[in-house]
Design a protein around this motif. Sequence first.
Motif, PDB file in Angstrom:
ATOM      1  N   SER A   1      44.673  33.738  31.521  1.00  0.00           N
ATOM      2  CA  SER A   1      44.109  34.828  30.718  1.00  0.00           C
ATOM      3  C   SER A   1      42.586  34.834  30.653  1.00  0.00           C
ATOM      4  CB  SER A   1      44.687  34.800  29.308  1.00  0.00           C
ATOM      5  OG  SER A   1      46.072  35.044  29.343  1.00  0.00           O
ATOM      6  N   ALA A   2      41.968  33.785  30.136  1.00  0.00           N
ATOM      7  CA  ALA A   2      40.514  33.788  29.942  1.00  0.00           C
ATOM      8  C   ALA A   2      39.782  33.981  31.264  1.00  0.00           C
ATOM      9  CB  ALA A   2      40.058  32.511  29.256  1.00  0.00           C
ATOM     10  N   GLU A   3      40.177  33.249  32.259  1.00  0.00           N
ATOM     11  CA  GLU A   3      39.545  33.326  33.572  1.00  0.00           C
ATOM     12  C   GLU A   3      39.682  34.732  34.163  1.00  0.00           C
ATOM     13  OE1 GLU A   3      41.086  31.424  37.605  1.00  0.00           O
ATOM     14  OE2 GLU A   3      40.285  29.905  36.235  1.00  0.00           O
ATOM     15  N   THR A   4      40.860  35.311  34.034  1.00  0.00           N
ATOM     16  CA  THR A   4      41.122  36.647  34.580  1.00  0.00           C
ATOM     17  C   THR A   4      40.341  37.717  33.831  1.00  0.00           C
ATOM     18  OG1 THR A   4      43.326  35.945  35.291  1.00  0.00           O
ATOM     19  CG2 THR A   4      42.954  38.313  35.111  1.00  0.00           C
ATOM     20  N   ILE A   5      40.290  37.631  32.514  1.00  0.00           N
ATOM     21  CA  ILE A   5      39.538  38.602  31.713  1.00  0.00           C
ATOM     22  C   ILE A   5      38.064  38.584  32.115  1.00  0.00           C
ATOM     23  CG2 ILE A   5      38.717  39.127  29.371  1.00  0.00           C
ATOM     24  CD1 ILE A   5      41.514  38.037  28.410  1.00  0.00           C
TER      25      ILE A   5
END
Length: 150
Positions: free
Chosen positions: A97-101
């Motif tokens: 999630s964090a990396e993709t966002i």
Amino acid sequence: MTTLLVAIDNSNHSRKVVSLATEQARALKAQVLVLCCIDPAYATCGEPLDITAGEDPADFGAALDEQNTAELVIRHALAQLLGAGIAARGRVVAGESAETIVAQAAALDAQMIIMGRRHLSPLNRLLKGSVSAAVIERAHCPVLVDVRAQ
């Protein structure tokens, strides 16, 4: 044109995050990309899935898997945004999630990331980590976190 990235999930809090994004998009005269991340193990395609129309989620039947649920969440958000007159589109992307966002915000040259915050217990925060904290730490642009209780 200004672009806002709105990261949502399948929580009840997402509607509040989309309302906040609507206010910000109006104020900034911005377009919105609604993003929902899914676990790569559940993705049926390797590429991001772009969604351009807000449709009545009742037309899609029961969402049985993570990707269908993510699509349904995006369609709910798009219906809310498009109904308010905001130019919006959605995207489902497989990844952490964090990396993709952060990566999607950079690729779009987004001027702001808008997201919610789960109120995790201390144990869950230790085990799972905070997505919003990781995004704030890594983002190239401002991050607006809606902290209202779910």
